[in-house]
Each structure stands twice: as structure tokens, then as C-alpha cells.
Design an enzyme around this catalytic site. Structure first.
Site, PDB file in Angstrom:
ATOM      1  CB  CYS A  97      -0.931   0.026   1.204  1.00 56.73           C
ATOM      2  SG  CYS A  97      -2.319  -1.081   1.005  1.00 56.73           S
ATOM      3  CG  LEU A  98       2.766   3.333   3.658  1.00 51.38           C
ATOM      4  CD1 LEU A  98       1.364   2.885   4.000  1.00 51.38           C
ATOM      5  CD2 LEU A  98       3.693   3.082   4.821  1.00 51.38           C
TER       6      LEU A  98
END
Ligand code: UDX
Ligand code: UDX
Length: 448
Positions: free
Chosen positions: A274-275
């Protein structure tokens, strides 16, 4: 609290991945009947046998129990699964394209299945987007595909919500059962009310918003977490050069209630599913509207460079690393998981190989996944074997078992140097075991 949802509901989850399975198990535990739909027949078979396709032991235990009770099933027939359900959660992946933009093909394919099922149904179903999508995707892509394909109207014949997830790998079940907050963005009040009452057993604070705000909340949260990590890396990089240990500094910084103690651990950068992807996607989305986010560009550039800090420390300790045997401990994007998506181990090892080091790597769980990314390096079957004969070691993931490395393992190294790329070891313990300790943000050279 709206009272529209009574008793057990039939729920379809499209995408039996990390988020889908955590969401489905949570709803199953609350008494609902859940059917997962996934295009991957292997995954469907595995879920139907109560086996997770990834390493997340508490989630697997609950999955097994619910499958045994007949509360959870999986199928490849997405249209059938949608037809039989009142709520449809879209949990397919949204990976980065080379431009940084998200690949919406899995979302489109899920929407086509939903549209097909809605065409043949007169039941008001609630479609819930959980996949992370940039602002305006739900109303300008998801909505028209479903309306066109089904001949039905959103807000009248079916409901549409955007309900981002905030779960972390390694604590997926807990984060899903007790989220820090529940954000429900809805197109129509009816579907928002229905989703709110589906979550009525949860005690988490709940926020109702419009769809675009819900989409943006996920990006605003993840880019802030990336900022906190990069800020810690920046402070740590400076501390190390100033001869200061960044640990007490960042601990004191985190005691300010305006800042908070979490996500201030420096290291070789942020990875995971995600990040990095979300920082890239939001930057790309902003550009579409003519906004150049300097902050997001800087985060990405800093994160690209951060693995080199560990290599710099290694070179500081042993000089030229060409033809030296370097042990890399931890290949997953963080300790405790087997996921290698965007793991910092990949750029780290790529840089080591570019400097002609001979790399030997170990991870307690992630070798089968990492070997697909890097088939030609040497893999060890334990941390002890990895360290044997090594001229230096870089710890890339914070697995708790790496803390147990002691005299026996260290004494088998050719040059006893440990670079702590995650600040997860105890410097004094490493030194007592006979190795030189250097770490990201650890600047107390006089003790080495
Ligand atoms: C999730 C989110 O949904 C994503 O948007 C977020 O940014 C990261 O977390 P994740 O659960 O990690 O994604 O995805 P993954 O583990 O890859 O699982 C997705 C599943 O969807 C896979 O099992 C895949 O086979 C399935 N899938 C994909 C479908 O069933 N249909 C499709 O058309 C595409
Ligand atoms: C993240 C978000 O935390 C979660 O809310 C979102 O839903 C999905 O993305 P996850 O991908 O499981 O969760 O990883 P996370 O625990 O956030 O760690 C991401 C990366 O940052 C890892 O590589 C980790 O090692 C690194 N990290 C994390 C740091 O370098 N320092 C920290 O202080 C925290």
C-alpha cells in the site's frame, strides 16, 4: 443508529486477497453468511479448505473455524455469488502501473460481474468499494460500468458506498475486527444506513461522508504514514552523521501528543502493498488536476535512496564490498509477514550486487515469494547459516527471531559486522555477542 439490517445477511466478497479475507472473516464471525468470489481457482480451493494463501496465523484459525461451520464458502462464479447476496464488497487489488497510476482493470472486471448479476435481479443490493481507488474512481468509473451493464440506476435500484480499509498485515484480523475508525462514503443515504447497521456490532468511531472524501481518506492516511516514516529516516540519517543515537530523540519527539509515538521507526524505507503505491497514485491523481505535489515526490525520492544508507554504513565498517560475502536477513517488506510486495530487500540487494558483493539471504517465511523476484542469489536455510563466513550482515526486516542471534552465530562470521537496517536489535547485545553494531540513525561511534 439505522435499523435496516436485521439478523444474518448474505455477503459477497469479490477478491479473496488480504483485505477480502480479513473483511469476510470479520463479517462471518459476526454471524453473517459470506461467499468469496475469486478468479483464481487455486485460491478458491484453498479458502474452501480453510487455508489462507498467505501467512497470517490468527486470521487462518478463524477462517478454518468458519469454513467448518459452513459460514464461509468460496467460488469462481462471481455473478452467482453477487446474485445470492445483499452486500457486495469489492476487494480486488489496485496495483501500480509504471506511471504510478493505479491499474483499474481488476476493479472493472469486478464491476462487470456485479452489473451482470444486477441485470437479472430486482433486489436492492449494496455495492461497497473497499479496494483503494483514487478520488472520483467510484463515481466516474465504477458507477457508470454497473449502471450501463445492468440497466439499473445507482441510488434507486442499487446502493453504492466507498468504505476504505486501514488494516496492517500481521494484525489483519484485529485491525479488521476493531478498526481505529470506520469511514462510510455513500452515494445514497439508504445504502450508507444499511452499511452502518451491518457494522453495528463494532465499537469503533464511525464517520459518514460522501464517496470522494472516503476515497481520499485512505490516501491522506497512508501518505501521512509514509511522511512520518520518511521524516524519521531524515532525522535518523542526520543523527548518525552527528554522532547521535536517533532512538531517544525520536522517542521524545513521539511523546508530544501532537505527534504520537507510532511510525517513527527509522530504517531502509517503507515497502508493502500500500504505502509506496498509494504515494505514487495520489501524486499521479493530483497531476491530472494540475497540482504538482512536491511533498509526495520527495517522499518517493527519499524512499528510493534510503536502502543506500545501510550500504554506506557497511562500507564504512568493511571498506569496498566488491566480492565480499554479505548476509541479508529479512526479505519480506516487514517482519512477521511473507509478503514481498515492494520490499526494500529488492533495491537493497540490487545495489549490493551492482557493487559486486556476493549476497546470501534468509527470511523465516518469505523466501518462496522472494525467490521469484531474485532467482539467482544464494539462499540460506537459517539465520545461522546465512551468517556463516559472511563479511558483514544487513538486517532488512524486523523479525523478532533475529534478536536471538548470539555468540555462536556471530563467531562464524568472517568479519563480525551487523548493520541494523530496521533498528530492531539491541546494540549492546550485538556487541556482547562479539560483533560491531552499526544501525540506521545510530551515531554512537565511540562505543564501536
Ligand atoms: C487490497 C486492496 O483491495 C487494494 O486496493 C489495496 O490497495 C491493497 O489491499 P489485497 O487484498 O492486498 O488488495 O489484494 P490481493 O491480496 O492481491 O487480492 C486480490 C484478489 O482479488 C486476488 O485473490 C485476485 O485473484 C482477486 N481478483 C482479482 C478477482 O477475484 N477478480 C479480478 O478481476 C481480479
Ligand atoms: C499499511 C498501513 O499501515 C495500513 O493502514 C494500510 O491499510 C495498508 O498499508 P502494511 O502495508 O501492512 O500497512 O504495512 P505497515 O506496517 O504500515 O509498514 C509499511 C512499511 O513501512 C514497512 O516496510 C515497514 O517496515 C515500514 N515502517 C513502518 C517503517 O519503516 N517505520 C515505521 O515506523 C513503521
Amino acid at each position: 443508529m439505522p435499523k435496516r439490517v436485521q439478523g444474518s445477511m448474505k455477503i459477497c466478497i469479490i477478491g479473496a486477497g488480504f483485505v477480502g479475507l480479513a473483511t469476510g472473516v470479520t463479517l462471518g464471525k459476526q454471524g453473517h453468511e459470506v461467499v468469496f468470489s475469486d478468479i483464481d481457482p487455486g485460491r478458491v480451493k484453498s479458502v474452501n479448505s480453510g487455508i489462507l494463501p498467505f501467512f497470517e496465523p490468527p486470521l487462518e484459525k478463524e477462517l478454518k473455524a468458519l469454513v467448518r461451520k459452513g459460514k464461509l464458502t468460496a467460488t469462481t462464479d462471481s455473478v452467482g455469488a453477487v446474485s445470492a447476496s445483499k452486500f457486495v464488497f469489492v476487494c480486488v487489488q489496485t496495483p501500480s502501473l509504471p506511471s504510478g497510476r493505479i491499474d483499474t482493470r481488476p476493479v472493472k472486471s469486478a464491476c462487470n460481474s456485479i452489473a451482470k448479476a444486477l441485470r437479472a435481479s430486482n433486489d436492492y443490493k449494496v455495492v461497497v468499494m473497499k479496494s483503494t481507488v483514487v478520488p472520483s474512481t467510484t463515481d466516474s468509473l465504477v458507477l457508470p460500468i454497473i449502471e450501463k451493464g445492468s440497466g439499473k440506476s445507482a441510488g434507486k435500484d442499487f446502493g453504492l458506498c466507498m468504505n476504505p480499509e486501514f488494516l496492517q498485515e500481521g494484525s489483519a484480523l484485529r485491525d479488521s475486527m476493531e478498526p481505529s475508525r470506520i469511514v462510510i462514503g455513500s452515494l445514497d443515504k439508504r445504502s450508507g444506513d444499511m452499511l452502518e447497521s451491518l457494522y453495528k456490532k463494532m465499537k469503533s468511531p464511525l464517520l459518514r461522508t460522501d464517496i470522494r472524501s472516503a476515497e481520499m481518506t485512505k490516501y491522506a492516511s497512508n501518505t501521512f504514514l509514509a511522511t512520518k516514516i520518511s521524516y524519521s529516516n531524515e532525522v535518523a540519517n542526520m543523527c548518525e552523521r552527528f554522532g547521535i543515537d536517533s532512538e531517544p530523540v525520536l522517542k521524545a519527539v513521539g511523546m508530544d501528543p501532537r505527534i504520537g509515538p507510532l511510525f517513527l521507526r527509522p530504517g531502509v524505507g517503507f515497502g508493502g502493498s500500500c504505502l509506496p503505491k498509494d504515494v505514487r497514485a495520489l501524486r499521479d491523481r493530483a497531476r491530472l488536476d494540475g497540482y504538482n505535489s512536491r511533498l509526495l515526490s520527495t517522499l518517493l525520492a527519499m524512499n528510493d535512496e534510503q536502502p543506500q544508507e545501510a550500504i554506506r554504513l557497511l562500507e564504512k565498517a568493511i571498506g569496498d564490498i566488491g566480492s565480499k560475502r554479505i548476509a541479508v536477513l529479512g526479505l519480506a517488506f516487514k517482519g512477521g509477514v511473507d509478503d514481498v510486495r515492494e520490499t526494500r530487500a529488492l533495491p537493497l540487494i540490487t545495489h549490493l550486487l551492482a557493487k559486486r558483493a556476493r549476497v546470501v539471504a534468509f527470511d523465516p517465511m518469505a523466501i518462496p515469494n522472494f525467490i521469484r523476484l531474485m532467482p539467482t542469489i544464494e539462499y540460506a536455510s537459517s539465520a545461522a547459516e546465512c551468517l556463516k563466513g559472511a563479511d558483514g550482515c544487513i538486517v532488512q526486516a524486523d523479525w523478532p527471531q533475529f534478536k536471538k542471534i548470539g555468540k555462536r552465530e556471530i563467531s562464524s562470521m568472517r568479519q563480525r559486522v551487523i548493520i541494523d537496517g530496521r533498528r530492531c536489535l539491541n546494540p549492546a547485545a550485538v556487541r556482547r555477542a562479539g560483533a560491531r553494531y552499526l544501525g540506521i540513525g545510530y551515531g554512537l561511534q565511540e562505543k564501536d
